[in-house]
Design a protein around this motif. Structure first.
Motif, short mmCIF file in Angstrom:
data_model
loop_
_atom_site.label_atom_id
_atom_site.label_comp_id
_atom_site.label_asym_id
_atom_site.label_seq_id
_atom_site.Cartn_x
_atom_site.Cartn_y
_atom_site.Cartn_z
N GLU A 10 0.85 -1.20 0.00
CA GLU A 10 0.00 0.00 0.00
C GLU A 10 0.88 1.25 0.00
OE1 GLU A 10 -3.81 0.18 1.77
OE2 GLU A 10 -3.51 -1.71 2.81
N THR A 11 1.20 1.70 -1.19
CA THR A 11 2.07 2.87 -1.33
C THR A 11 1.31 4.12 -1.75
OG1 THR A 11 2.58 2.20 -3.60
CG2 THR A 11 4.07 1.45 -1.86
N GLY A 12 0.13 3.96 -2.35
CA GLY A 12 -0.65 5.12 -2.77
C GLY A 12 -1.03 5.98 -1.58
N ARG A 13 -0.92 7.29 -1.78
CA ARG A 13 -1.21 8.27 -0.73
C ARG A 13 -0.40 8.00 0.54
NH1 ARG A 13 -7.07 8.28 -2.56
NH2 ARG A 13 -7.48 10.39 -3.34
N ASP A 14 0.74 7.34 0.39
CA ASP A 14 1.63 7.06 1.52
C ASP A 14 0.91 6.26 2.61
OD1 ASP A 14 4.14 7.14 2.61
OD2 ASP A 14 3.90 9.12 3.52
N MET A 15 0.03 5.34 2.18
CA MET A 15 -0.86 4.65 3.11
C MET A 15 -0.10 3.86 4.17
SD MET A 15 -4.24 4.95 2.53
CE MET A 15 -5.05 3.38 2.85
N ARG A 16 0.86 3.05 3.73
CA ARG A 16 1.54 2.18 4.69
C ARG A 16 2.25 3.00 5.76
NH1 ARG A 16 6.10 -2.52 3.33
NH2 ARG A 16 6.85 -2.74 5.47
N ARG A 17 2.98 4.03 5.35
CA ARG A 17 3.70 4.84 6.34
C ARG A 17 2.72 5.53 7.29
NH1 ARG A 17 4.44 9.55 7.90
NH2 ARG A 17 3.08 10.38 6.26
#
Length: 250
Positions: A199-206
């Protein structure tokens, strides 16, 4: 399209029922219930309410039924699964989700869907959906859980912050923290927070990992689970067994 003269017939899973509901404001929904085999416990079934029923209800209900046959192995006890569906006949389901699952306007200036209707949706759950489900089967009011994904996951966190009395267990999968980062001072291990590795979109994972690290303050740590190899769309399906164990009290 199947030939109507063929031997194929519509398939309806056993021990599942659905009924329509309409709010005083004219908003239409459908509520489905999937029940375990056998008699209920003396206090009623443990239950899991599933938001986005059109996407998740059948998968959650089928997995719950399969895993509950061996609770000593799977950690999933028999439980009732309640699905809440937006009625497709009244317009876009995506518009309905954006309205019902958010408490605040979207921070993105080009957002065109409605928003900010979560409090009315909470009243629907409390005043209509839950009473309807309890008419279908005896349910234990002290052992109920809520699961939501994406904007539904944000709704879970917002509801935990505003109405922690409504559910005993909470499951927020890939919550849309880009919309808003709710301050939850009671995010202990009653909350399962899940997300996908990809989940990298919109920095979701972070965002999710950072929120989990800070949520609740000292002594209040939510359960955090990552689905290896999963993206935003597949993460909730990969995490269903973990969600069911959490709802079961494991």
């Amino acid at each position: 399209m199947l030939d109507p003269t063929s031997p194929w017939t519509p398939f309806q899973p056993q021990r599942q029922w659905m009924r329509p509901l309409e709010t005083p404001a004219g908003r239409r929904y459908r509520v489905a219930v999937s029940l375990p085999d056998g008699p209920p416990p003396p206090d009623g079934w443990t239950s899991l309410t599933v938001l986005d029923g059109h996407r998740l209800f059948l998968a959650v209900a089928a997995t719950a039924s399969a895993l509950a046959t061996r609770p000593e192995k799977t950690g999933v006890r028999p439980l009732a699964v309640i699905g809440v569906f937006h009625d497709e006949t009244q317009g876009s389901v995506e518009d309905a989700r954006a309205l019902d699952f958010t408490d605040t306007p979207c921070p993105e200036p080009d957002w065109t869907r409605p928003s900010g209707g979560a409090e009315a949706f909470r009243r629907f759950l409390v005043e209509q959906a839950w009473p309807a489900a309890t008419q279908a089967a005896p349910l234990d009011g002290d052992r109920r859980a809520l699961i939501g994904h994406s904007l539904g996951g944000l709704f879970v966190l917002e509801t935990l912050a505003r109405r922690p009395d409504l559910f005993a267990r909470w499951i927020s999968l890939s919550p849309s923290l880009w919309w808003r980062t709710p301050a939850v001072d009671n995010a202990d291990d009653r909350l399962l927070l899940g997300y996908g590795e990809g989940e990298t979109g919109r920095d979701m994972r972070r965002r999710i990992e950072a929120w989990a690290a800070e949520a609740g303050g000292e002594g209040h740590v939510p359960r955090l689970r990552m689905a290896a190899g999963a993206d935003h769309g597949s993460a909730p399906f990969a995490l269903i067994p973990e969600a069911l164990r959490h709802a079961s009290g494991a």
